[in-house]
Scaffold this motif. Structure first.
Motif, short mmCIF file in Angstrom:
data_model
loop_
_atom_site.label_atom_id
_atom_site.label_comp_id
_atom_site.label_asym_id
_atom_site.label_seq_id
_atom_site.Cartn_x
_atom_site.Cartn_y
_atom_site.Cartn_z
N ARG A 101 0.86 -1.12 0.09
CA ARG A 101 0.09 -0.09 -0.06
C ARG A 101 0.96 1.24 -0.13
N GLY A 204 -9.52 -7.31 -1.67
CA GLY A 204 -8.34 -6.75 -1.20
C GLY A 204 -7.22 -7.38 -1.60
N GLU A 205 -6.47 -7.24 -2.85
CA GLU A 205 -5.53 -8.00 -3.33
C GLU A 205 -4.30 -8.16 -2.45
N GLU A 207 -3.55 -7.49 0.65
CA GLU A 207 -3.80 -7.86 2.03
C GLU A 207 -4.17 -9.49 1.90
N ARG A 208 -4.91 -9.81 1.06
CA ARG A 208 -5.25 -11.31 0.95
C ARG A 208 -3.93 -11.94 0.50
N LYS A 314 -7.08 -6.99 11.59
CA LYS A 314 -5.76 -6.74 11.09
C LYS A 314 -4.78 -6.87 12.44
N SER A 323 -3.93 -9.48 7.36
CA SER A 323 -5.25 -9.45 7.19
C SER A 323 -5.72 -10.82 8.07
N SER A 539 -12.38 2.39 2.21
CA SER A 539 -11.58 1.20 2.02
C SER A 539 -11.56 0.33 3.30
#
Length: 657
Positions: A101, A204-205, A207-208, A314, A323, A539
């Motif tokens: 991020r 959520g790319e 985090e996943r 989180k 996550s 978000s």
């Protein structure tokens, strides 16, 4: 002991000790703290369990349940000594894990460093494949099976033990991830494979993907440990264990082995389970409870509100934002093994480096040569001469290593030790304030509850800095995590990823998701429901309680507004979007109804000790500062109360930090 007895065992593995607590159907309650004697985690815990059962005269055949908590995964994520893993993702997205991020944690650094360490999944081990599903889960490009076979063979030849499969929008349609996993397993059946749609069901790319990569990173070692531990129990005639998860619930060994990242905060979660027995007793009680548990490496700060442990989505571990549903813990790098240093500016610094259990502080007599917080406490005579498990403290060695700190500060050894202890209290107090205010809790009006081997040593001084007047130290605070393993329920949960506007038109879709989870609950009616939602354009979601049988869009919107105002200070008049539905059901351990010590925290009228003084118990020790008094509670714990503000405040000395 008769063969008709039935015992439940809670066992928690820390850096220095293995803690064991046991209860039976008749209400008998036993506990032990045993120093770790082996670096191999499975051998260490099994040997300690043998020692505990023998000393408590509990035969393996009368043990009905064994609940286990550990810091194994936490330590792996901190130490990062495991071999790297491979990652398979969509073409063009191999660098998602490095881009992150782009949060500027250090505003003054000339370059924004990656949030994730490249060494865990280096460039050569991140593979791209063709094939794509869109945001709705529709396949817009099929997999190229010839290409997939080439990637599978390359991963097989690389020698990695684990693989993370992270494909776009897999939470809406996992068919591509499943096909990739099948191809990899056909070439290397021994691979530990983690699928992103299993690890985290939410969009959520980054985090996943990160959670999946870390799950794969810890999977092989964790599975090896759980297998060795389970085999050792079976050889001893003991039952298969249930394992403490990061959300303070117990789950079967096989389920945990399939998703080991769920253990990332299992140790602190076990402690929170124990604290919840003695924290807010009434779900309608408005007073929050703040827990402070100090171990060998960190002090873990948790929250209990309205009778329940505060959880979050989180967690933070050494710069990694993961996550994961877990007890909302803030870990401050202050523990008994925290190393004391004098920095280049001549200021005293405590931590974050730690000596660990081996060699440990100099006072342990195991060859440690660096001054630590424990050595400072020994110099001040705030610890007994012998710790739980028969560990004899070497006061001369502690004084010797602290003498170097005293010389650097230009004071005597006792003053230097006081400065170290004061620095610890100040750091913990700042952590408490940050964590409490983040949740809209004023720490001055909260209850402070202390546990762990060192929590009660520092809690009153921390309370003094916070403006709190009361500190509760539960009975057997030193084995609070093992007690928490006993008290925790067996927990199961199911989640459905959503992306729905909150309106009447989409209400039927939400109820369909409710039914999907209810089907998985196999007829259970006591399901705790929650939703995660955002205002349109946000978000970061917030979680709140959901009642499918009586809620409607208006009541959900009102509840979300209230939660948003409390946590973030305001609410908006704009459309909401629902992002995730969760259903959770639990099985409470019936054996605890008569076995766990009474929950009453009412203090007796008689003052047990006025400060300054130290109180030693079988599993922990308490420090009562000047201006404080200590009373015994009905359940054998302690209530410390500030009676004056004229006591000596912690003195950090000139130049200390």
């Amino acid at each position: 002991m008769s063969a008709t007895e039935a015992w439940s065992i809670g066992i928690d593995v820390g850096g220095t000790y293995v803690d064991v607590a046991a209860v039976d159907h008749a209400g008998r309650y036993l506990r032990r703290k045993i120093p770790r004697i082996d670096k191999d985690p499975a051998l260490s815990v099994l040997a300690s369990l043998d020692d505990a059962l023998q000393s408590m005269e509990i035969a393996p055949q009368v043990v009905r349940q064994l609940a286990h908590g550990s810091t194994l995964v936490t330590n792996m994520l901190l130490e990062r000594k495991a071999p790297p893993i491979a990652v398979v993702t969509n073409r063009g997205f191999a660098d998602i894990l490095l881009i992150g991020r782009q949060s500027r944690v250090d505003l003054y650094a000339p370059v924004a460093t990656p949030q994730t360490p490249r060494m865990l999944f280096p460039d050569r081990l991140r593979f791209e494949i063709s094939g794509r599903c869109d945001a709705g889960g529709e396949e817009i490009q099929p997999l190229d099976h010839a290409e997939l076979l080439t990637v599978a063979n390359a991963i097989a030849d690389s020698g990695v033990a684990g693989v993370a499969i992270c494909l776009l929008h897999a939470t809406r349609n996992p068919v591509h991830e499943l096909a990739v996993a099948q191809a990899l397993a056909s070439t290397r059946p021994d691979l530990a494979i983690s699928l992103s749609h299993v690890v985290d069901v939410a969009p959520g790319e980054f985090e996943r993907f990160l959670a999946t990569a870390l799950d794969a990173y810890v999977k092989r070692s964790t599975q090896d440990y759980l297998t060795a531990f389970g085999d050792g129990l079976r050889q001893r005639g003991l039952p298969e264990p249930v394992i403490m998860n990061s959300d303070a619930g117990l789950r079967p060994l096989a389920e945990v082995a399939a998703k080991p990242l769920s253990l990332a905060l299992a140790g602190p979660a076990a402690a929170m389970s124990g604290f919840s027995l003695h924290g807010a007793q009434d779900a309608n009680d408005a007073a929050a409870c703040i827990s402070v548990e100090t171990g060998g490496t960190t002090t873990d700060i948790g929250l209990i509100e309205q009778g329940g442990i505060v959880c979050g989505r989180k967690i933070e571990i050494d710069g990694l934002t993961i996550s994961l549903r877990a007890t909302d813990i803030l870990s401050v790098p202050i523990g008994g093994g925290s190393i004391v240093q004098i920095n280049q500016a001549g200021a005293l610094r405590l931590g974050p480096q730690s000596t660990g259990s081996i060699p440990g502080p100099a006072a342990y007599g195991r060859g440690g040569r660096l001054p630590t917080l424990t050595d400072a406490l020994v110099v001040l005579k705030r610890l007994p001469t012998t710790l739980a498990g028969g560990l004899v403290l070497d006061a001369a060695a502690a004084g010797q290593v602290m003498a170097g700190i005293a010389a650097a500060l230009g004071c005597d050894v006792e003053a230097a030790a006081n400065a170290v202890v004061a620095a610890a209290a100040a750091a913990i107090a700042e952590g408490v304030k940050a964590h409490a205010y983040r949740h809209g809790i004023d720490p001055t009006g909260a209850r402070l509850i202390a546990g762990g081997g060192g929590g009660a040593q520092h809690a009153a001084e921390v309370a003094d800095l916070l403006g709190c007047d009361h500190v509760l130290v539960p009975a057997d605070a030193g084995v609070i995590s093992a007690l928490g393993c006993l008290a925790a329920p067996e927990m199961a949960a199911a989640e459905v990823a959503l992306d729905l506007p909150l309106n009447e038109a989409c209400w039927s879709m939400l109820l369909a998701a409710v039914q999907t989870i209810a089907d998985k609950a196999e007829g259970r009616t006591e399901i705790a429901w929650s939703l995660e939602a955002v205002y349109q354009g946000q978000s970061v979601a917030l979680e709140f309680v959901f009642h499918p049988d009586r809620d409607d869009p208006a009541s959900i919107a009102q509840r979300f507004d209230q939660v948003h105002a409390r946590v973030r200070g305001h609410a908006f008049q704009r459309e909401m979007r629902l992002l995730r539905l969760r259903g959770q059901w639990v099985t409470r351990p019936a054996i605890l109804q008569a076995a766990i010590p009474a929950k009453s925290v009412t203090a007796t009228d008689d003052v047990l000790q006025a400060g300054p003084a130290t109180i030693f118990t079988e599993t922990s020790s308490l420090w009562v500062p000047a201006g404080w008094q200590c009373r015994m509670t009905a359940d054998g714990g302690f209530q410390m109360q500030r009676v004056s503000r004229t006591g000596t405040r912690p003195n950090l000395l000139k130049g200390a930090a």
